[in-house]
Design a protein around this motif. Structure first.
Motif, PDB file in Angstrom:
ATOM      1  N   GLY A 316      -2.113 -24.078   0.501  1.00 22.85           N
ATOM      2  CA  GLY A 316      -0.984 -23.216   0.825  1.00 22.85           C
ATOM      3  C   GLY A 316      -1.017 -22.669   2.237  1.00 22.85           C
ATOM      4  N   GLY A 317      -2.129 -22.818   2.933  1.00 19.46           N
ATOM      5  CA  GLY A 317      -2.211 -22.346   4.321  1.00 19.46           C
ATOM      6  C   GLY A 317      -3.204 -21.223   4.512  1.00 19.46           C
ATOM      7  N   ARG A 318      -3.597 -21.015   5.725  1.00 17.26           N
ATOM      8  CA  ARG A 318      -4.613 -20.024   6.062  1.00 17.26           C
ATOM      9  C   ARG A 318      -4.162 -18.608   5.713  1.00 17.26           C
ATOM     10  N   MET A 319      -5.147 -17.769   5.458  1.00 11.94           N
ATOM     11  CA  MET A 319      -4.876 -16.356   5.241  1.00 11.94           C
ATOM     12  C   MET A 319      -6.091 -15.567   5.691  1.00 11.94           C
ATOM     13  N   THR A 320      -5.950 -14.269   5.773  1.00 15.13           N
ATOM     14  CA  THR A 320      -7.072 -13.434   6.177  1.00 15.13           C
ATOM     15  C   THR A 320      -7.766 -12.838   4.957  1.00 15.13           C
ATOM     16  N   LEU A 321      -8.993 -12.444   5.151  1.00 13.19           N
ATOM     17  CA  LEU A 321      -9.746 -11.799   4.068  1.00 13.19           C
ATOM     18  C   LEU A 321      -9.090 -10.475   3.693  1.00 13.19           C
ATOM     19  N   GLU A 322      -8.497  -9.780   4.660  1.00  9.75           N
ATOM     20  CA  GLU A 322      -7.827  -8.513   4.383  1.00  9.75           C
ATOM     21  C   GLU A 322      -6.606  -8.716   3.483  1.00  9.75           C
ATOM     22  N   TYR A 323      -5.843  -9.775   3.752  1.00 12.65           N
ATOM     23  CA  TYR A 323      -4.685 -10.091   2.904  1.00 12.65           C
ATOM     24  C   TYR A 323      -5.143 -10.331   1.469  1.00 12.65           C
ATOM     25  N   LEU A 324      -6.182 -11.127   1.304  1.00 10.56           N
ATOM     26  CA  LEU A 324      -6.698 -11.419  -0.036  1.00 10.56           C
ATOM     27  C   LEU A 324      -7.169 -10.149  -0.728  1.00 10.56           C
ATOM     28  N   ASP A 325      -7.844  -9.277   0.008  1.00  5.94           N
ATOM     29  CA  ASP A 325      -8.364  -8.054  -0.587  1.00  5.94           C
ATOM     30  C   ASP A 325      -7.220  -7.149  -1.054  1.00  5.94           C
ATOM     31  N   GLY A 326      -6.157  -7.052  -0.260  1.00  2.32           N
ATOM     32  CA  GLY A 326      -5.000  -6.266  -0.677  1.00  2.32           C
ATOM     33  C   GLY A 326      -4.327  -6.866  -1.900  1.00  2.32           C
ATOM     34  N   PHE A 327      -4.245  -8.181  -1.937  1.00  2.00           N
ATOM     35  CA  PHE A 327      -3.656  -8.885  -3.077  1.00  2.00           C
ATOM     36  C   PHE A 327      -4.419  -8.568  -4.359  1.00  2.00           C
ATOM     37  N   LEU A 328      -5.747  -8.632  -4.295  1.00  2.00           N
ATOM     38  CA  LEU A 328      -6.565  -8.360  -5.473  1.00  2.00           C
ATOM     39  C   LEU A 328      -6.528  -6.882  -5.845  1.00  2.00           C
ATOM     40  N   ALA A 329      -6.428  -6.008  -4.842  1.00  2.00           N
ATOM     41  CA  ALA A 329      -6.365  -4.568  -5.128  1.00  2.00           C
ATOM     42  C   ALA A 329      -5.123  -4.228  -5.937  1.00  2.00           C
ATOM     43  N   ALA A 330      -3.991  -4.843  -5.606  1.00  2.00           N
ATOM     44  CA  ALA A 330      -2.761  -4.581  -6.364  1.00  2.00           C
ATOM     45  C   ALA A 330      -2.881  -5.079  -7.800  1.00  2.00           C
ATOM     46  N   LEU A 331      -3.552  -6.221  -7.985  1.00  2.00           N
ATOM     47  CA  LEU A 331      -3.784  -6.700  -9.350  1.00  2.00           C
ATOM     48  C   LEU A 331      -4.612  -5.690 -10.143  1.00  2.00           C
ATOM     49  N   ALA A 332      -5.599  -5.104  -9.469  1.00  2.43           N
ATOM     50  CA  ALA A 332      -6.519  -4.190 -10.158  1.00  2.43           C
ATOM     51  C   ALA A 332      -5.856  -2.869 -10.528  1.00  2.43           C
ATOM     52  N   VAL A 333      -4.929  -2.375  -9.691  1.00  2.00           N
ATOM     53  CA  VAL A 333      -4.314  -1.068  -9.963  1.00  2.00           C
ATOM     54  C   VAL A 333      -3.009  -1.190 -10.736  1.00  2.00           C
TER      55      VAL A 333
END
Length: 521
Positions: A316-333
């Motif tokens: 799907g293309g490059r992304m940053t570790l910060e983007y991934l962390d925010g994505f997972l944080a929203a799943l968690a909350v």
């Protein structure tokens, strides 16, 4: 072991490394390994090693012939541009050293191929190792000197430095043409295509020193005067001149090669002494009260993940570790558990919704293992009321903070908007959620229906929101699971916010136009 990732990785200067090499690290004799250790056990222990896996490494030297195909297969994958998993990197790194100590000549050509294909990030695969020692140890009677690689403009300077040392050793042993090498050294200086601080010059002048080529002395001095290798001191120059003439007086003295580690590996543990003493797992070294202590990602795992996400291997293309962390944080909350297949599909989709495959199955399994552990880490912390620190801080670049917020917002779309509206209509939780949204780039806020004339947050306001992110995440999570924690963001009664007063989230807008827009009064 493979080097840390670019964010923390710095190559050591020759001086600091040579000084460190003079330190003798006391190592106990290897008497506790199992001679009958089977190959699968050896591979597993090498893959999962933290520090030097002494027992498995000793067994690997004994079983180097059987280990050889696995190591060469990994080199082949790396040459094809595949991002190896961290366990695969470990196996390649330790396996290559074991094969070098066992003089497995079938490794020589694959190592040269690896330099040709991946010289720019060779230290991620071979660590801060001395590549020339691996090459010298595995170069058999049929192995030729790689003159072509030395003259290739595509080879990184650090790799060329190692190649210069390799060829100097082969010339000294009479296995490569001295005349051809001297002509190459001459062309390399006359054409001078490398920058003055390129590490290739270190290998060039070291080869001249090792072979006692005094006819090049004035040319090396001229390079220094022109600013070549600017990090060297006068004492380094004096030492080089002294070593050059000592080599000319005693051309058969092999001791000079040990200073540059341009000699075969006889003791695999001595060759890895630069790694230093073994370190305990990071999870056991700090924050013992962390509910996710046993599963949280270690620093080197985060490094690897950041490197992978920035590569062309990402579906799907490059992304940053910060983007991934925010994505997972929203799943968690979030209010509802999103199916793993659903959020994975969204994460790896490109702008048109198409998802490509990972490069290899081991790579896919490893990436998803890391993501699952990161998500569970956040979930465990929030469930226990323990503050979770996102991978952004007050000193993070604006782009990193924005990426984190965008990742959070994208993940929110996996849950019906009407569900999130319940958060927005709650005073405390709505204020917390709005604070995250305001970290997004202004142009994307406009696309989301916010005021199109919204000014970017000033640095102080942005830093304040980022500093409060652990509490913000706990507040949103508590809205769904434990509302007793919500007063964290509730204004004091004596500090009731007027509709026309500045919003306390720090956006600079009036409360009624910001977090108070959906608050029931």
């Amino acid at each position: 072991m493979p080097a840390s990732r670019p964010k923390w990785r710095k190559r050591k200067s020759r001086r600091s490394r040579n000084e460190y090499r003079r330190i003798v690290l006391a190592k106990p004799p290897v008497t506790d390994y199992r001679p009958a250790m089977i190959l699968d056990e050896v591979r597993t222990e090498l893959e999962m090693a933290r520090g030097i896996p002494r027992a498995a490494l000793a067994a690997a030297v004994e079983q180097a012939e059987a280990l050889s195909p696995a190591v060469i297969d990994l080199i082949d994958l790396a040459c094809k541009g595949v991002v190896l998993t961290r366990p695969q990197e470990n196996l390649l790194f330790y396996g290559a050293h074991a094969m070098a100590a066992a003089r497995r000549t079938e490794l020589y050509e694959p190592l040269l191929d690896l330099i040709a294909c991946r010289s720019d990030d060779l230290d991620l695969l071979l660590g801060d190792a001395d590549t020339q020692a691996l090459l010298i140890s595995t170069c058999g009677p049929e192995g030729g000197a790689p003159f072509d690689l030395l003259e290739s403009p595509d080879i990184d300077g650090s790799a060329k430095s190692s190649l210069f040392l390799l060829v100097a050793r082969l010339v000294w042993e009479g296995r490569a043409s001295r005349e051809q090498f001297v002509a190459l050294l001459d062309r390399f200086d006359r054409e001078a295509t490398e920058a003055s601080d390129d590490m290739a010059w270190l290998g060039w002048q070291s080869a001249i020193e090792l072979l006692g080529l005094t006819e090049f002395e004035e040319r090396v001095r001229a390079g220094w005067r022109a600013g070549r290798l600017p990090y060297d001191r006068d004492v380094d120059h004096d030492g080089w001149v002294e070593a050059l003439h000592r080599a000319a007086r005693g051309p058969r003295d092999a001791g000079r090669f040990s200073i540059h580690r341009a000699e075969p590996i006889d003791d695999v543990f001595a060759s890895l002494s630069w790694i230093g003493p073994d370190k305990p797992p990071e999870a056991d070294a700090a924050e013992p009260d962390d509910p996710a202590r046993g599963i949280r990602l270690a620093e080197e795992e985060l490094d690897w993940l950041a490197y992978f996400l920035a590569s062309d291997a990402v579906p799907g293309g490059r992304m940053t570790l910060e983007y991934l962390d925010g994505f997972l944080a929203a799943l968690a909350v979030g209010p509802d558990e999103v199916a793993r297949e659903q959020w994975r599909s969204r994460l790896w989709s490109d702008s048109e919704g198409e998802t490509s495959d990972f490069q290899t199955e081991p790579q896919e399994r490893y990436v998803h293992e890391l993501l699952d552990r990161r998500l569970e880490t956040i979930q465990r912390r929030l469930a226990a009321g323990y503050p979770h620190e996102p991978l952004v801080g007050e000193d993070s670049l604006d782009e990193a903070v924005e990426d984190w917020a965008v990742g959070f917002a994208v993940s929110m779309d996996l849950v019906p908007s009407s569900t999130w509206d319940a958060v927005a209509k709650h005073k405390q939780a709505g204020l917390a959620l709005a604070s995250i949204i305001l970290l997004m780039p202004p142009d994307q806020l406009a696309e989301e229906g916010e005021d199109d004339d919204l000014e970017p947050l000033d640095r102080k306001t942005r830093a304040g929101i980022v500093r409060r992110l652990p509490d913000i995440l706990l507040t949103i999570h508590s809205f769904w699971h434990d509302q007793s924690a919500l007063p964290l963001f509730e204004p004091r009664r004596s500090q009731k916010i007027g509709r026309n007063e500045p919003c306390p989230c720090g956006s600079g807008r009036k409360y009624k136009k910001c977090c108070g827009a959906n608050v029931r009064v």
